[in-house]
Design a protein around this motif. Sequence first.
Motif, PDB file in Angstrom:
ATOM      1  N   UNK A  57      -1.728   6.539  -7.015  1.00 12.76           N
ATOM      2  CA  UNK A  57      -2.300   5.369  -6.375  1.00 12.76           C
ATOM      3  C   UNK A  57      -3.665   5.775  -5.833  1.00 12.76           C
ATOM      4  N   UNK A  58      -4.700   5.337  -6.523  1.00  9.64           N
ATOM      5  CA  UNK A  58      -6.066   5.585  -6.068  1.00  9.64           C
ATOM      6  C   UNK A  58      -6.442   4.495  -5.077  1.00  9.64           C
ATOM      7  N   UNK A  59      -6.791   4.901  -3.879  1.00 11.15           N
ATOM      8  CA  UNK A  59      -7.107   3.950  -2.817  1.00 11.15           C
ATOM      9  C   UNK A  59      -8.560   4.125  -2.394  1.00 11.15           C
TER      10      UNK A  59
ATOM     11  N   UNK B  39       6.184  12.307  -2.729  1.00 11.89           N
ATOM     12  CA  UNK B  39       4.823  11.810  -2.568  1.00 11.89           C
ATOM     13  C   UNK B  39       3.940  12.886  -1.944  1.00 11.89           C
ATOM     14  N   UNK B  40       2.669  12.813  -2.259  1.00 16.26           N
ATOM     15  CA  UNK B  40       1.687  13.700  -1.651  1.00 16.26           C
ATOM     16  C   UNK B  40       0.333  13.016  -1.687  1.00 16.26           C
ATOM     17  N   UNK B  41      -0.623  13.594  -0.968  1.00 16.53           N
ATOM     18  CA  UNK B  41      -1.980  13.070  -0.998  1.00 16.53           C
ATOM     19  C   UNK B  41      -2.398  12.263   0.207  1.00 16.53           C
TER      20      UNK B  41
ATOM     21  N   UNK C  44       9.878  -5.964 -11.269  1.00 15.87           N
ATOM     22  CA  UNK C  44      10.988  -5.072 -10.915  1.00 15.87           C
ATOM     23  C   UNK C  44      11.714  -5.556  -9.675  1.00 15.87           C
ATOM     24  N   UNK C  45      13.012  -5.328  -9.620  1.00 19.09           N
ATOM     25  CA  UNK C  45      13.778  -5.853  -8.490  1.00 19.09           C
ATOM     26  C   UNK C  45      14.949  -4.978  -8.073  1.00 19.09           C
ATOM     27  N   UNK C  46      14.961  -3.745  -8.502  1.00 17.59           N
ATOM     28  CA  UNK C  46      16.046  -2.866  -8.099  1.00 17.59           C
ATOM     29  C   UNK C  46      15.507  -1.448  -7.980  1.00 17.59           C
ATOM     30  N   UNK C  47      15.234  -1.086  -6.738  1.00 18.03           N
ATOM     31  CA  UNK C  47      14.674   0.238  -6.479  1.00 18.03           C
ATOM     32  C   UNK C  47      15.776   1.133  -5.932  1.00 18.03           C
ATOM     33  N   UNK C  48      16.289   1.979  -6.765  1.00 11.10           N
ATOM     34  CA  UNK C  48      17.421   2.823  -6.389  1.00 11.10           C
ATOM     35  C   UNK C  48      17.010   4.200  -5.899  1.00 11.10           C
ATOM     36  N   UNK C  49      15.780   4.605  -6.173  1.00  5.90           N
ATOM     37  CA  UNK C  49      15.326   5.931  -5.781  1.00  5.90           C
ATOM     38  C   UNK C  49      14.009   5.815  -5.011  1.00  5.90           C
ATOM     39  N   UNK C  50      13.959   6.550  -3.893  1.00  2.00           N
ATOM     40  CA  UNK C  50      12.795   6.508  -3.016  1.00  2.00           C
ATOM     41  C   UNK C  50      12.362   7.917  -2.662  1.00  2.00           C
ATOM     42  N   UNK C  51      11.059   8.071  -2.441  1.00  3.73           N
ATOM     43  CA  UNK C  51      10.554   9.318  -1.913  1.00  3.73           C
ATOM     44  C   UNK C  51      10.641   9.325  -0.398  1.00  3.73           C
ATOM     45  N   UNK C  52      10.177  10.421   0.189  1.00  2.18           N
ATOM     46  CA  UNK C  52      10.269  10.583   1.638  1.00  2.18           C
ATOM     47  C   UNK C  52       9.070   9.984   2.364  1.00  2.18           C
ATOM     48  N   UNK C  53       8.019   9.674   1.611  1.00  2.00           N
ATOM     49  CA  UNK C  53       6.847   9.034   2.189  1.00  2.00           C
ATOM     50  C   UNK C  53       5.737  10.017   2.522  1.00  2.00           C
ATOM     51  N   UNK C  54       4.531   9.491   2.545  1.00  5.29           N
ATOM     52  CA  UNK C  54       3.359  10.267   2.946  1.00  5.29           C
ATOM     53  C   UNK C  54       2.500   9.397   3.856  1.00  5.29           C
TER      54      UNK C  54
ATOM     55  N   UNK D  84      -6.183   9.611  -2.913  1.00  4.89           N
ATOM     56  CA  UNK D  84      -5.337   9.419  -4.089  1.00  4.89           C
ATOM     57  C   UNK D  84      -3.945   9.961  -3.790  1.00  4.89           C
ATOM     58  N   UNK D  85      -2.988   9.087  -3.838  1.00  4.97           N
ATOM     59  CA  UNK D  85      -1.595   9.474  -3.639  1.00  4.97           C
ATOM     60  C   UNK D  85      -0.955   9.810  -4.979  1.00  4.97           C
ATOM     61  N   UNK D  86      -0.041  10.759  -4.934  1.00  4.16           N
ATOM     62  CA  UNK D  86       0.722  11.128  -6.122  1.00  4.16           C
ATOM     63  C   UNK D  86       2.204  11.001  -5.834  1.00  4.16           C
ATOM     64  N   UNK D  87       2.944  10.629  -6.851  1.00  2.00           N
ATOM     65  CA  UNK D  87       4.398  10.537  -6.771  1.00  2.00           C
ATOM     66  C   UNK D  87       4.951  11.315  -7.948  1.00  2.00           C
TER      67      UNK D  87
END
Length: 122
Positions: free
Chosen positions: A81-83, A6-8, A106-116, A19-22
């Motif tokens: 994600x435009x905020x 993630x960034x932004x 969706x109900x199964x999130x197996x991969x995550x970013x580190x966060x921003x 605006x966040x980017x993934x």
Amino acid sequence: QVQLVESGGGLVQAGGSLRLSCAASGRTFSTNTVAWFRQAPGKEREFVSAISWSSITTSYRDSVKGRFTISRDNGKNTVYLQMNSLKPEDTAVYYCALDTSRNWPPNRYDYWGQGTQVTVSS
């Protein structure tokens, strides 16, 4: 294996925009739903928004409807994600996540970013 970055994020005054980017690497995620979550200090992580692989279907938590817009560019392996009209209560660490269930919702999130970090000052 998928890596999400993630960034932004940043500091913005109330009423401002970010605006966040993934960005995904390791394999393409063009056939998977991607979502944004957030976690504020002392609170549980909460769903913010999700977008299907085709961009046809999106969902938002009620508190961000009309202010946030999720989109994706599968050619760039990136979800945005435009905020707009940000509020102090939007302050949180924002994470993107890849769903591997192929279901909607969706109900199964197996991969995550580190966060921003997003901080909205009043």
